[in-house]
Design an enzyme around this catalytic site. Structure first.
Site, short mmCIF file in Angstrom:
data_model
loop_
_atom_site.label_atom_id
_atom_site.label_comp_id
_atom_site.label_asym_id
_atom_site.label_seq_id
_atom_site.Cartn_x
_atom_site.Cartn_y
_atom_site.Cartn_z
N LYS A 121 22.63 56.83 40.70
CA LYS A 121 24.06 56.56 40.53
C LYS A 121 24.29 55.08 40.23
O LYS A 121 23.47 54.22 40.57
CB LYS A 121 24.85 56.96 41.78
CG LYS A 121 24.78 58.46 42.09
CD LYS A 121 25.55 59.28 41.06
CE LYS A 121 25.44 60.77 41.32
NZ LYS A 121 24.19 61.36 40.84
N ASP A 122 25.45 54.79 39.60
CA ASP A 122 25.81 53.43 39.23
C ASP A 122 25.89 52.52 40.45
O ASP A 122 26.15 52.97 41.57
CB ASP A 122 27.17 53.41 38.53
CG ASP A 122 27.18 54.23 37.26
OD1 ASP A 122 27.14 55.47 37.36
OD2 ASP A 122 27.23 53.64 36.18
N LYS A 123 25.70 51.22 40.21
CA LYS A 123 25.90 50.25 41.28
C LYS A 123 27.37 49.86 41.41
O LYS A 123 27.97 50.05 42.46
CB LYS A 123 25.06 48.99 41.03
CG LYS A 123 25.33 47.90 42.09
CD LYS A 123 24.60 46.60 41.80
CE LYS A 123 24.97 45.55 42.84
NZ LYS A 123 24.30 44.25 42.58
#
Length: 702
Positions: free
Chosen positions: A339-341
């Site tokens: 998942k994105d940061k």
């Protein structure tokens, strides 16, 4: 090392499938502007609690009182401190794979009872399989060896041996081998034509020079018991050089069987905190052992599922923090996708060897790191990458503007763009976050080095600094100048979990090819394979652009198409991939949304047209023309898969709104006139990127 100056070129040169004008805007102004919620295989959002989850916890989990009523002997999973006051002379009993919730007094009584039972079992074994004289001589032999060790007398000549005689029954021999090694861990047994011969355990003697006798004996009992998913913990230690020596001994002697990890004790106030070394069998080591006759029926490994919510936090950093808090290692965690940061993300995870109750106990500590855990429950197994239906996105795009020299009404442009992509889809590129946001090194470059077995180069690429002057990049710069892993560790901030894990291994094993192989094993398998996948993803992006530039939206002879609509294309077997024939092309049998391209690996077929030739040229360009896409030193196999060129967003909805109507967090800003923002929500299939979908909508690179 030369700077990679084509970072933006790599993505601005990618194709579009739609022909609208698009618009400008800003995404990820804050993490709350980009919310990602995983969709599980049943089509449910993972941030929603279900009755099934709640009921499952109550059905599977015994109450803590019940656990206390049925105490289990667990000498394999207790630390040295818990055993130091016991004279442990028994093989390990079977236990749960987690800490038992017992009162301390009950636990001590349980251990004593278990020891007495174990000693009685050994007496029974020796009494039934050895005559009285042999048994007496064995004890005398063991006493002589121990006495010489304690007197520091060096043995001259070959090590003395003692024969227990011939034991014809194979199972009885196995039982006696184990009984001797458990009762006398400073001895070893070897078989010679049904005869059992006892010798001094010189490796045990060597370890006694590094750690206490009790620790050394406990360690060799642990090795002999070979209990699946068990662990052994040495006494806590503040001396880093001493810990390094213990790590080196264990890995040099038994590295093919076990792995070691260091964990700090939760004593953050100390300048020189205590650290414990934990030893665990490698994943496959237990599969080749012969089951002991006296081994209890094995209990299933505990698996606890939960939903992780994190905000503005890299996923691997989050996993590293969880591992420290729970006393496990990062590879004990499994997940369906990355998942994105810079976002608020919800994703399913499973951790091994941790009970739901234990996970709940750290909830408060996680909140300080912008993390929360939801839907905690017991499950039967780990997750695997790709085990999800997709992701749901709630995104705010701010500062909307027309493209340069476009005077059309902005609202009309936005409506046109969204409807166009909703109907025609977008090119299914891997997003830029797949390759890291560094300007000098991308993850695909590390993956290429690994595929070419250039282990030292891969490590140096991983630790290549950016130009910014901050503690992390100063530490990386120091390492590239000196190769001094120990010095770099002292400079590297604590929150850089991956970098520190790699550096600790390099300090232990050195900057040789073999040392760097060991260093990569400080990462879980999912991370090691991530870099190789990044290279394959980069090549797929280039292949998709070449395919669309060469043939456009036509389906031509030699293309590969997916024969089933509902199947996940990245798990598509070769039998479901069809090679387009000349007749297929003439009859327009297939459409562009059915075309797939291979993601590199050893079990894929290539298109039989210009695109297939392009793949071969690229592999030759990158020095991979003979690559089998297997990296035995890192235990990585890359079978490859197929990926559709086009994808569509599902359940798309949107709303245009003036910034004054939504919660805008802008420090010191002054808005002279109302600006538009777009609130857009949609679902994407697994392994699709929201930023890529937005790129097609906006005709704008981020």
């Amino acid at each position: 090392m030369e700077e990679d100056t084509d970072f933006r070129i790599r993505f601005s040169s990618l194709c579009f499938i739609t022909d609208h004008v698009g618009f400008h805007g800003t995404i990820k102004s804050s993490p709350s502007d980009f919310v990602v919620i995983e969709i599980d295989e049943q089509g449910q959002l993972v941030n929603k609690a279900s009755d099934e989850h709640v009921n499952k916890v109550h059905k599977v989990l015994p109450e803590p009182n019940d656990l206390a009523k049925k105490p289990k002997l667990d000498l394999q999973n207790v630390s040295f401190e818990e055993r130091s006051n016991q004279e442990v002379k028994t093989s390990a009993g079977c236990s749960d794979d987690d800490q038992n919730y017992e009162p301390a007094s009950e636990k001590a009584d349980t251990i004593k009872d278990g020891i007495l039972r174990g000693e009685k079992e050994h007496l029974d074994v020796f009494g039934s399989l050895l005559d009285e004289k042999t048994n007496e001589l064995l004890n005398q032999y063991a006493g002589d060896i121990k006495e010489k060790w304690n007197s520091k007398t060096e043995l001259i000549g070959p090590s003395p041996e003692f024969s227990l005689g011939r034991i014809l029954d194979k199972n009885q021999r196995a039982t006696l081998h184990s009984a001797v090694r458990q009762k006398f861990p400073f001895l070893i047994t070897v078989g010679k034509n049904s005869e059992i011969v006892v010798k001094p355990n010189l490796e045990c003697k060597e370890l006694c020079h590094l750690v206490s006798e009790e620790e050394a004996f406990g360690f060799f009992k642990y090795l002999d018991a070979r209990k699946e998913n068990s662990k052994f913990t040495f006494k806590s230690d503040t001396d880093k050089e001493h810990r390094k020596a213990v790590h080196h001994f264990v890995n040099k002697k038994f590295g093919n069987l076990v792995e070691t990890k260091s964990f700090p004790e939760l004593n953050y106030g100390a300048d020189n905190p205590n650290v414990v070394i934990t030893v665990r069998f490698r994943e496959k080591a237990h599969k080749h052992k012969k089951r002991s006759l006296h081994e209890c029926p094995e209990r299933k490994v505990i698996h606890t599922a939960f939903t992780l919510r994190k905000e503005n936090l890299e996923m691997f950093e989050a996993v590293g923090f969880l591992a420290i808090k729970l006393g496990v290692i990062p590879s004990d965690f499994s997940y369906a996708g990355l998942k994105d940061k810079k976002a608020i993300t919800y994703q399913a995870m499973v951790v091994r060897k941790v009970t739901p109750e234990r996970l709940k106990n750290i909830e408060k500590e996680l909140e300080k790191k912008r993390m929360n855990i939801l839907n905690i429950r017991s499950v039967d197994d780990s997750l695997r990458l790709g085990q999800l239906k997709g992701n749901h996105f709630d995104i705010v795009i701010r500062n909307l503007k027309n493209q340069i020299n476009d005077s059309t009404n902005l609202r009309e442009r936005i409506l046109e763009a969204i409807e166009n992509v909703k109907n025609k889809g977008f090119v299914n590129y891997y997003g830029p976050q797949r390759f890291g946001m560094g300007r000098k090194v991308h993850t695909d470059q590390i993956g290429l080095a690994l595929l070419k077995s250039e282990m030292v180069k891969a490590v140096k690429l991983f630790l290549t600094p950016e130009d910014s002057d901050d503690p992390v990049n100063r530490a990386k710069k120091y390492f590239l100048q000196t190769d001094d892993a120990k010095g770099t560790l002292s400079l590297m901030p604590e929150f850089k979990v991956r970098e520190r894990a790699l550096l600790e291994s390099l300090h232990r094993f050195g900057m040789t090819e073999e040392g760097c192989v060991q260093a990569w094993f400080s990462f879980p398998h999912s991370m090691r394979i991530f870099y190789v996948h990044a290279y394959s993803s980069k090549i797929w992006n280039e292949a998709a652009s070449y395919r669309l530039a060469t043939y456009g939206s036509r389906v031509v002879e030699g293309d590969l198409v997916c024969l089933e609509e509902d199947v996940d294309d990245e798990h598509l077997p070769n039998s479901k991939v069809h090679l387009v024939t000349e007749e297929d092309q003439s009859a327009n049998t297939y459409a562009i949304h059915q075309v797939v391209l291979p993601v590199l690996g050893y079990n894929i077929q290539y298109p039989k047209n210009k695109v297939g030739q392009w793949y071969q040229e690229v592999l030759k360009r990158d020095g991979l023309q003979t690559c089998r896409f297997k990296i035995p030193p890192l235990k990585l196999n890359v079978p490859g898969c197929y990926r559709k060129i086009l994808k569509h967003p599902h359940n798309l909805s949107y709303q245009l709104i003036e910034d004054a109507d939504i919660d805008v967090k802008k420090d010191g800003s002054h808005i002279d006139e109302a600006t538009l923002s777009l609130l857009i929500s949609f679902d994407l299939d697994a392994s699709c990127y929201a930023t890529v979908c937005l790129r097609e909508i906006m005709k704008h690179d981020f």
